[in-house]
Design an enzyme around this catalytic site. Sequence first.
Site, short mmCIF file in Angstrom:
data_model
loop_
_atom_site.label_atom_id
_atom_site.label_comp_id
_atom_site.label_asym_id
_atom_site.label_seq_id
_atom_site.Cartn_x
_atom_site.Cartn_y
_atom_site.Cartn_z
CB SER A 101 -0.72 0.40 1.19
OG SER A 101 -1.46 1.06 1.34
CG HIS A 115 -4.20 5.11 -2.45
ND1 HIS A 115 -5.60 4.44 -2.90
CD2 HIS A 115 -4.21 4.53 -1.02
CE1 HIS A 115 -5.50 3.32 -2.22
NE2 HIS A 115 -4.81 3.16 -0.93
#
Length: 316
Positions: A101, A115
């Site tokens: 992540s 992101h």
Amino acid sequence: MQHPTSADIQRVREFLLDLQSRICAALEQQEDAGGGTAEFIIDDWERPEGGGGRSRVLQNGTVIEKGGVMFSHIQISKLPASATERHPQIAGAKAQAMGVSLVIHPKNPNVPTSHANVRLFVAEKEGQDPIWWFGGGFDLTPFYPHDKDILSWHQTAYDLCTPFGEDIYAQHKKWCDDYFYLKHRDEQRGIGGLFFDDLNQWDFETCFKYIQAVGNGYLDAIIPIFQRNQDKPYTEAQREFQLYRRGRYVEYNLVYDRGTLFGLQTGGRIESILVSLPPLTGWSYRAEWPEGSPEKRLTDYYLKPHDWLKELKQST
């Protein structure tokens, strides 16, 4: 349904670690190109309950103000509410979760915050077959959007989805629009991308290939955006607007983000969970922007769901 073997899980782990390394190397090259010297530090950690991870964080760069690219592979003895709400049949099961992540906060307001994550979840409960799924996606949060960047971002998403089905891009694009939505502000977090969860509709190998395409697609999509924008001049007022808009990012991650909630409910490593937050941000009471200004157009136009590929291709 085909269930993953220990060898399958190891292959996913190896891909994720390699993806983390390649993303960090590519972003460090952009930092170098901008005259910076900051690098991703490596912080390996272990989790008392089982498993651990490798956090890689770059701070105070010339191009990247803060970036975190995090790998984790954890063991869970009893699943929390955030994992079992959609899957009540695995309440209390033991599980393992692994993933990469990342959140990248550039310094230049012309470069969007980005992101991405890709992850695998496997739950095992006595007397039941293992339950597994993949999840992930990537999304873009611009402050001063450029249509060329939005078009290339979504074109990359569309292209990587197409081999898996003509409707996958549309499904996962909509899922992204629906998920990254600040209900209390009635606005999108950004211009979207892809989002998916509970992915096990194909066999394990096909699902694994899809998250490989998504992880690699993030890198293909973001580097050209850096290259086009990181050296553009900006004003102090634009910088202030960037910090103001970063406040929305903080609001989303602390109020709505499932990954944040999952990490907190599983006793996760707090430094890794909150690494997504920007180093500087700001809030202003009832901030207003002049009609026709780029700041006003961001919220009035760009932070609404659009068929970006259709609209932008027609306008170019």
